[in-house]
Design an enzyme around this catalytic site. Structure first.
Site, PDB file in Angstrom:
ATOM      1  N   HIS A   5       0.835  -1.198   0.000  1.00 24.42           N
ATOM      2  CA  HIS A   5       0.000   0.000   0.000  1.00 24.42           C
ATOM      3  C   HIS A   5       0.872   1.251   0.000  1.00 24.42           C
ATOM      4  CE1 HIS A   5      -3.245  -2.590   2.131  1.00 24.42           C
ATOM      5  NE2 HIS A   5      -3.546  -2.473   0.858  1.00 24.42           N
ATOM      6  N   ALA A  14       4.071  -1.124   5.874  1.00 21.54           N
ATOM      7  CA  ALA A  14       4.647  -2.451   6.114  1.00 21.54           C
ATOM      8  C   ALA A  14       3.583  -3.517   5.863  1.00 21.54           C
ATOM      9  CB  ALA A  14       5.200  -2.540   7.525  1.00 21.54           C
ATOM     10  N   HIS A  15       2.985  -3.441   4.681  1.00 20.57           N
ATOM     11  CA  HIS A  15       1.927  -4.374   4.293  1.00 20.57           C
ATOM     12  C   HIS A  15       2.366  -5.215   3.101  1.00 20.57           C
ATOM     13  CE1 HIS A  15      -1.088  -1.175   6.012  1.00 20.57           C
ATOM     14  NE2 HIS A  15      -0.384  -1.776   6.950  1.00 20.57           N
ATOM     15  N   HIS A  16       3.645  -5.525   3.039  1.00 21.09           N
ATOM     16  CA  HIS A  16       4.175  -6.309   1.927  1.00 21.09           C
ATOM     17  C   HIS A  16       3.507  -7.679   1.891  1.00 21.09           C
ATOM     18  CE1 HIS A  16       7.237  -3.365   3.051  1.00 21.09           C
ATOM     19  NE2 HIS A  16       7.650  -3.395   1.799  1.00 21.09           N
TER      20      HIS A  16
END
Length: 659
Positions: free
Chosen positions: A396, A586-588
């Site tokens: 994101h 940190a939505h990898h």
């Protein structure tokens, strides 16, 4: 001039600050001796104050570290000396583990902690290996995540490769993200946002050929994992769980801001979403993984209750270096390092890889599972040629916008330094520290067309004082917010939920100590950039309502000078603005995606088994085909719950009947 300290060569430069970066990397390691700590500290102070040249970047590193350590110390004193009941469980890291286990889970993060705990409900023996340590005491404090945890020893910082179309105001045009290298992983150090995403995300997963992953099929697992802290009503019981391990609640403070947001929604005719059903379109209060002012992490929610089971072993400070395969390409165990020594342990049933969307593909490739040409170039023997490993990186992109507000509307710097703040939290687990340094309300919208109930942007309100945005240079930060400590600030964000651009994760070398190579490729598809500009204009529409203007002060000129050549308030200006300030959440995810056999870029089956080998399963955000329209923690828990039942079913263990 050079200084040699055990295992490091700290170069002192009068012009550059590499010395400080290298020394801080070493200084923050847990293996450094007291003597070496003193040497480094003395040379740092001597360099800064007696060299005749003060590096701004060096000073920043020093001051930042001191402030983080000061805040950490205060929180630890409050927690450890008075209320021991809230201190996280401490898992052992005293001696290595050998022998054999039925299941080996690699990575004790959000997914790995849940899987290990659920598998230990059977008679199977389970080993969980985590590279980090136990959760630190301050991790239980909800407010601590950004100022303390993201910069502390429980986190690891990962930088992307230079962006082509984004991060123009970031040093080296690199995006920085923080990850939890600790028991509980991201759930121990993140902003605690508990958002499932849209039901249409999961229906899309099924439409891509992944049977059993549609919204109707995953909803029971969302309910199973949740302990929602609200009065049970028929409408809530349809969608929410009330007996699961992860406690979820809403922010109850900041009445002026909450009233303004609710009034703005009514003024705009925007739906106020209070149930959390299939569609998350509209404005809603933020759900957080918090109960009674204390974080509800995977460590505390799943592993702590399971810690006394004789069939579960948890080993921290253990870094897995590769998966061991036999001649039939069956995963037979793993190799790991502990206290500088290499050890092996055998899995009689399965290895479950839960190292996260960046480190899971890295470990697969180091073990010979991945793009064959790249593996061969790095001298790694190919076990299974899977070109999709590390591809399809999804995330994101987002950025913040600052708004000056009247006193008492949001968190201020005064709140943070007021002793009453700490006394209130210490005695009642309430007040500023009991809530987030982050989102208070979401505004999910669809501005790109298609299914109107499926959001493509989130425009949330976030609680944060007027502090600079990390990873953006000082010059740009000053233009965006001015002096950071002189005014109360509310921030809104523009976050792209369903980007079309995709990145990748690759290997720098065959050395596990080398961090993975990350290319985000933000705005590779111009559609993403244009949609974010629409998000900016929608944000101005919301903030211009009479309800929001009631809490705002006159706004200063925060124009970005580098973009004024396009004209103020033009699409060209805002596209330039976004390219300068955008960062990565940190939505990898999605780097080992599940797919049917017909997809040549798939990595795992819908049952999360790795293609071309046996005895190996991936259970974390890597397996998602595309990112969900929300923060990823809740969906990662769901994947772990569903995968645990799949593993139990495949090995003949009983499975709980769901609803």
């Amino acid at each position: 001039m050079k200084m040699s300290v055990k295992n490091i060569n700290c170069k002192i430069s009068m012009v550059h600050s590499q010395y400080f970066e290298k020394c801080y990397t070493y200084f923050n390691s847990r293996n450094i001796s007291l003597r070496d700590r003193i040497i480094i500290r003395v040379l740092q102070y001597k360099f800064i104050f007696h060299s005749g040249f003060i590096s701004r970047k060096s000073t920043f590193y020093l001051i930042r570290n001191l402030l983080v350590k000061l805040a950490t110390s205060i929180l630890r004193i409050l927690l450890v000396s008075t209320l021991i009941r809230d201190v996280p469980y401490s898992f052992p890291s005293s001696s290595p583990v050998t022998g054999s286990f039925d299941f080996i889970v690699v990575g004790g993060g959000t997914a790995g902690s849940a899987v290990a705990a659920r598998l230990s409900e059977t008679e199977a023996t389970v080993l969980l290996l985590e590279a980090g340590g136990s959760a630190p005491p301050e991790s239980v404090v909800p407010f601590a995540w950004a100022p303390v945890l993201a910069l502390g020893q429980a986190s690891v910082t990962v930088a992307s490769e230079p962006e082509d179309n984004a991060a123009l105001s970031s040093p080296g045009r690199k995006n920085i993200a923080y990850f939890g290298r600790v028991i509980g992983g991201a759930s121990t150090v993140n902003g605690m946002a508990f958002v499932r995403g849209s039901g249409y995300d999961f229906d899309s997963w099924k439409d891509l050929g992944n049977e059993g992953w549609d919204y109707r099929s995953v909803l029971p697992y969302f309910k199973k994992l949740e302990n929602y802290q609200a009065e049970r009503t028929p409408s809530l019981e349809k969608y929410r769980g009330f007996a699961g391990p992860v406690s979820v609640s809403q922010v109850q403070r900041w009445g002026k801001l909450r009233s303004a947001i609710k009034a703005a929604a009514a003024e705009l005719g925007v739906a106020f979403n209070t149930v959390g059903g299939k569609s998350n379109i509209g404005i809603s209060w933020a759900d957080l993984a918090v109960k009674n002012g204390v974080r509800s992490s995977a460590s505390e929610s799943y592993l702590r209750p399971a810690a006394t089971r004789s069939n579960l072993r948890v080993l921290t400070r253990a870094t897995v270096t590769r998966i061991i395969f036999d001649e039939q390409k069956k995963a037979r165990g793993v190799e790991y390092t502990f206290n500088g020594q290499t050890h092996r342990v055998v899995a009689t049933k399965e290895v479950v890889l839960s190292a996260g969307a960046l480190f899971t593909p890295q470990l697969l490739m180091l073990s010979g599972v991945g793009p064959p040409q790249m593996l061969t170039e790095r001298g790694i023997e190919v076990v299974s040629a899977l070109p999709g490993v590390g591809q399809n990186l999804d995330n994101h992109p987002g950025f913040v916008m600052h708004w000056r507000v009247k006193p008492g509307v949001t968190i201020s710097i005064k709140d943070i330094f007021n002793p009453k703040t700490y006394i209130e939290y210490n005695s009642k687990r309430s007040g500023v520290l009991s809530g987030p340094f982050g989102t208070i309300a979401h505004n999910f919208v669809n501005l790109g067309g298609g299914n109107p109930d499926w959001p493509d942007l989130n425009l949330p309100w976030t609680l944060r004082p007027s502090v600079p945005t990390p990873n953006i240079d000082k010059k740009t930060n000053v233009q965006l917010i001015g002096l950071p400590v002189l005014h109360d600030t509310l921030t809104t964000r523009v976050v792209l939920m369903r980007p079309r651009s995709r990145g990748l994760v690759s290997l720098r070398s065959a050395d596990v100590a080398d961090p993975p190579l990350i290319r985000n490729n933000f705005f590779q598809d111009p559609y993403d950039l244009k949609l974010m500009v629409k998000g900016i204009r929608e944000t101005f529409r919301v903030m211009n309502t009479s309800a929001m203007r009631e809490i705002l002060l006159p706004q200063p000129d925060t124009s970005l000078k580098a973009c004024l050549r396009y004209g103020r308030d033009t699409d060209g200006y805002w596209e330039c603005f976004v390219r300068h300030v955008v960062g990565q959440d940190a939505h990898h995810c999605c780097t080992a995606k599940m797919s049917p056999p017909t997809d040549p870029m798939g990595v795992v089956s819908p049952r999360l088994l790795v293609r071309g080998v046996s005895g190996l399963r991936v259970v974390d955000a890597s397996v998602m085909p595309h990112v969900v329209s929300a923060n990823t923690m809740a969906s990662t828990y769901m994947v772990a719950e569903k995968a645990s039942d799949m593993i139990k079913q495949d090995w003949g263990y009983p499975v709980q009947q769901l609803y």
